[in-house]
Design an enzyme around this catalytic site. Structure first.
Site, PDB file in Angstrom:
ATOM      1  N   SER A  78       7.450 -32.335   3.132  1.00  0.00           N
ATOM      2  CA  SER A  78       7.548 -31.394   4.241  1.00  0.00           C
ATOM      3  C   SER A  78       6.678 -31.879   5.387  1.00  0.00           C
ATOM      4  O   SER A  78       5.459 -32.035   5.237  1.00  0.00           O
ATOM      5  CB  SER A  78       7.081 -30.000   3.795  1.00  0.00           C
ATOM      6  OG  SER A  78       6.731 -29.245   4.938  1.00  0.00           O
TER       7      SER A  78
ATOM      8  N   TYR B 139      10.376  -3.659   3.240  1.00  0.00           N
ATOM      9  CA  TYR B 139      11.791  -4.018   3.395  1.00  0.00           C
ATOM     10  C   TYR B 139      12.582  -3.561   2.161  1.00  0.00           C
ATOM     11  O   TYR B 139      13.600  -2.879   2.265  1.00  0.00           O
ATOM     12  CB  TYR B 139      11.923  -5.533   3.583  1.00  0.00           C
ATOM     13  CG  TYR B 139      13.325  -5.987   3.882  1.00  0.00           C
ATOM     14  CD1 TYR B 139      13.743  -6.189   5.189  1.00  0.00           C
ATOM     15  CD2 TYR B 139      14.255  -6.200   2.864  1.00  0.00           C
ATOM     16  CE1 TYR B 139      15.040  -6.589   5.479  1.00  0.00           C
ATOM     17  CE2 TYR B 139      15.550  -6.598   3.138  1.00  0.00           C
ATOM     18  CZ  TYR B 139      15.937  -6.798   4.438  1.00  0.00           C
ATOM     19  OH  TYR B 139      17.222  -7.196   4.719  1.00  0.00           O
TER      20      TYR B 139
ATOM     21  N   SER C  28      13.925 -16.242  11.525  1.00  0.00           N
ATOM     22  CA  SER C  28      14.532 -16.555  10.230  1.00  0.00           C
ATOM     23  C   SER C  28      14.471 -18.022   9.844  1.00  0.00           C
ATOM     24  O   SER C  28      15.493 -18.644   9.533  1.00  0.00           O
ATOM     25  CB  SER C  28      15.991 -16.111  10.201  1.00  0.00           C
ATOM     26  OG  SER C  28      16.023 -14.791   9.873  1.00  0.00           O
TER      27      SER C  28
ATOM     28  N   ASP D  71      21.124 -13.316   8.282  1.00  0.00           N
ATOM     29  CA  ASP D  71      20.404 -14.501   8.771  1.00  0.00           C
ATOM     30  C   ASP D  71      21.086 -15.796   8.325  1.00  0.00           C
ATOM     31  O   ASP D  71      21.304 -16.712   9.118  1.00  0.00           O
ATOM     32  CB  ASP D  71      18.958 -14.498   8.252  1.00  0.00           C
ATOM     33  CG  ASP D  71      18.226 -13.222   8.612  1.00  0.00           C
ATOM     34  OD1 ASP D  71      18.760 -12.452   9.426  1.00  0.00           O
ATOM     35  OD2 ASP D  71      17.133 -12.999   8.077  1.00  0.00           O
TER      36      ASP D  71
HETATM   37  C1  GLA Z   1      15.719  -9.657   7.791  1.00  0.00           C
HETATM   38  C2  GLA Z   1      16.762  -9.862   6.700  1.00  0.00           C
HETATM   39  C3  GLA Z   1      18.176  -9.559   7.219  1.00  0.00           C
HETATM   40  C4  GLA Z   1      18.243  -8.220   7.927  1.00  0.00           C
HETATM   41  C5  GLA Z   1      17.100  -8.072   8.931  1.00  0.00           C
HETATM   42  C6  GLA Z   1      17.033  -6.707   9.522  1.00  0.00           C
HETATM   43  O1  GLA Z   1      15.867 -10.610   8.805  1.00  0.00           O
HETATM   44  O2  GLA Z   1      16.714 -11.158   6.197  1.00  0.00           O
HETATM   45  O3  GLA Z   1      19.093  -9.634   6.163  1.00  0.00           O
HETATM   46  O4  GLA Z   1      18.266  -7.166   7.014  1.00  0.00           O
HETATM   47  O5  GLA Z   1      15.828  -8.363   8.345  1.00  0.00           O
HETATM   48  O6  GLA Z   1      18.152  -6.443  10.276  1.00  0.00           O
END
Ligand code: GLA
Length: 388
Positions: free
Chosen positions: A65, A218, A122, A168
């Site tokens: 990495s 989450y 992401s 994402d």
């Molecule tokens: C993160 C998750 C997604 C989505 C968003 C919120 O990015 O990986 O799948 O749920 O949060 O919209």
């Protein structure tokens, strides 16, 4: 970046690699709706992860990495992905591809990227998609993009402990330059919508905070939605997710759900409706309406869904008061990361100055500004031979 990755690969492993790329993503609107089979509106960005890969004729995978300046290797017939290590994303994808029947032999890999860490763009989804794309390309598997996205999501569930939706990974795989993807997370199919903002531009403000409760919160939000569905199913036979509840029924839903669950369900139901309205607004160039929907989304995420934080609320609410800003909202999972702002292009310099001064005064942090350019999804890049 491309050249750096290839050069690093050649100096580490002395062979010529295949290069794959997968981008990070933004989300225009439709937050926390993907795991209830709702609608979301993401787009790929130009920043992303590059993976250089080549077969090594061994039974071992040797990784390096660039970002961590770390090596890691694992035997293909005996490895265990562990939470919290970057190499887990490689082992996760390898494990899932093997389970699906793909015969992977030893490879060398170098990973590097330019997605700002913790920004909420992401990077982990981009990493999984880039790894899946590189392995598929190297071995000629031709794994469909949708499967790569789904393996990336599953890897996140199994090995990172976040029960994320598909948004994402899907955006990273399917992104199209200049287009946003109106994505239906039930059918996992999308419509491309030109992301044309006329005299306005999208700009991210990175709060540079990441509150540690994010992953647990989450998963809890996701469970709350599932609990609401269980309760509502008694009155709405056949519903699978909150997506199936019509907006007109909000009042009825309020009477059926316990007080702590209702605001969460309300966010889901209203946010899905906002995605449809935002899609219409963008298609017909009604940017004021689009901006108003961004604000409403933030308010809902903050007050009803409770996934914002002091810093994001401050950034969004400060933006709303600045001339030339059509809308601003927290983006992504929440509890830190970025706000997404739609700002008159000619006013961006003033916008940045005002936000920076206010945020610095309130939190002692200088935020980062990241202009958004909507780029393409994952792909195999041309092989580059540095000897040429
Ligand atoms: C993160 C998750 C997604 C989505 C968003 C919120 O990015 O990986 O799948 O749920 O949060 O919209």
């Amino acid at each position: 970046m491309q050249t750096t990755i290839t050069q690093t690969f050649q100096s580490h492993f002395s062979t010529v690699p295949l290069l794959a790329f997968a981008p990070g993503r933004i989300n225009l609107i439709g937050e926390h709706t993907d795991y209830q089979e709702g609608f979301v509106f993401p787009a790929a960005v130009e920043q992303g992860i590059w993976v250089a890969i080549q077969k090594n004729g061994l039974t071992v995978c040797r990784l390096y990495s660039l970002d961590f300046d770390q090596e890691f290797s694992f035997e293909l017939d005996a490895f265990s992905p562990k939470k919290g290590h970057w190499a887990t994303y490689v082992m996760g994808m390898v494990a899932l591809l093997q389970q699906a029947g793909y015969q992977i032999t030893g490879f060398d890999m170098v990973i590097g990227g330019n997605i700002p860490v913790g920004s909420g763009l992401s990077s982990s989804a981009a990493l999984s998609v880039a790894i899946g794309t590189s392995i598929s390309g190297l071995f000629g598997f031709q794994v469909p993009k949708k499967s790569i996205a789904l393996y990336g999501q599953k890897s996140e569930h199994l090995f990172a402990g976040v029960k994320c939706g598909i948004m994402d990974q899907y955006a990273s795989a399917f992104g199209v330059k200049g287009k946003a993807l109106l994505l239906d997370c039930r059918s996992n199919s999308h419509e491309e919508v030109p992301a044309e903002f006329g005299e306005y531009s999208l700009i991210l403000v990175n709060s540079k905070v990441k509150h540690s409760l994010a992953d647990t919160a989450y998963n809890k939000r996701r469970e709350a939605c599932e609990e609401s569905v269980r309760i509502l199913a008694k009155h709405y036979p056949g519903i699978k997710t909150l997506r199936d509840i019509p907006l007109e029924d909000l009042e009825k839903v309020e009477n059926l759900l316990p007080a702590e669950l209702y605001p969460k369900a309300k966010h889901l139901i209203t946010e899905i409706a906002r995605v449809h309205l935002a899609g219409k607004a963008l298609k017909s160039g009604e940017l004021q309406t689009f901006g108003t929907l961004l604000k409403a989304s933030h308010a809902s995420l903050s007050k009803d869904y409770e996934v914002s934080c002091e810093e994001l609320d401050f950034l969004a609410e400060t933006s709303w008061k600045i001339d030339g800003v059509l809308g601003s909202r927290m983006m992504g999972g929440g509890f830190g990361g970025c706000t997404l702002n739609l700002v008159k292009t000619s006013e961006i310099a003033i916008f940045e100055k005002k936000i920076e001064a206010a945020y610095l005064e309130k939190f002692g942090i200088i935020p980062d500004f990241i202009p958004v350019k909507i780029g393409s999804g994952s792909s195999i890049l041309e092989e580059i031979s540095l000897a040429d």
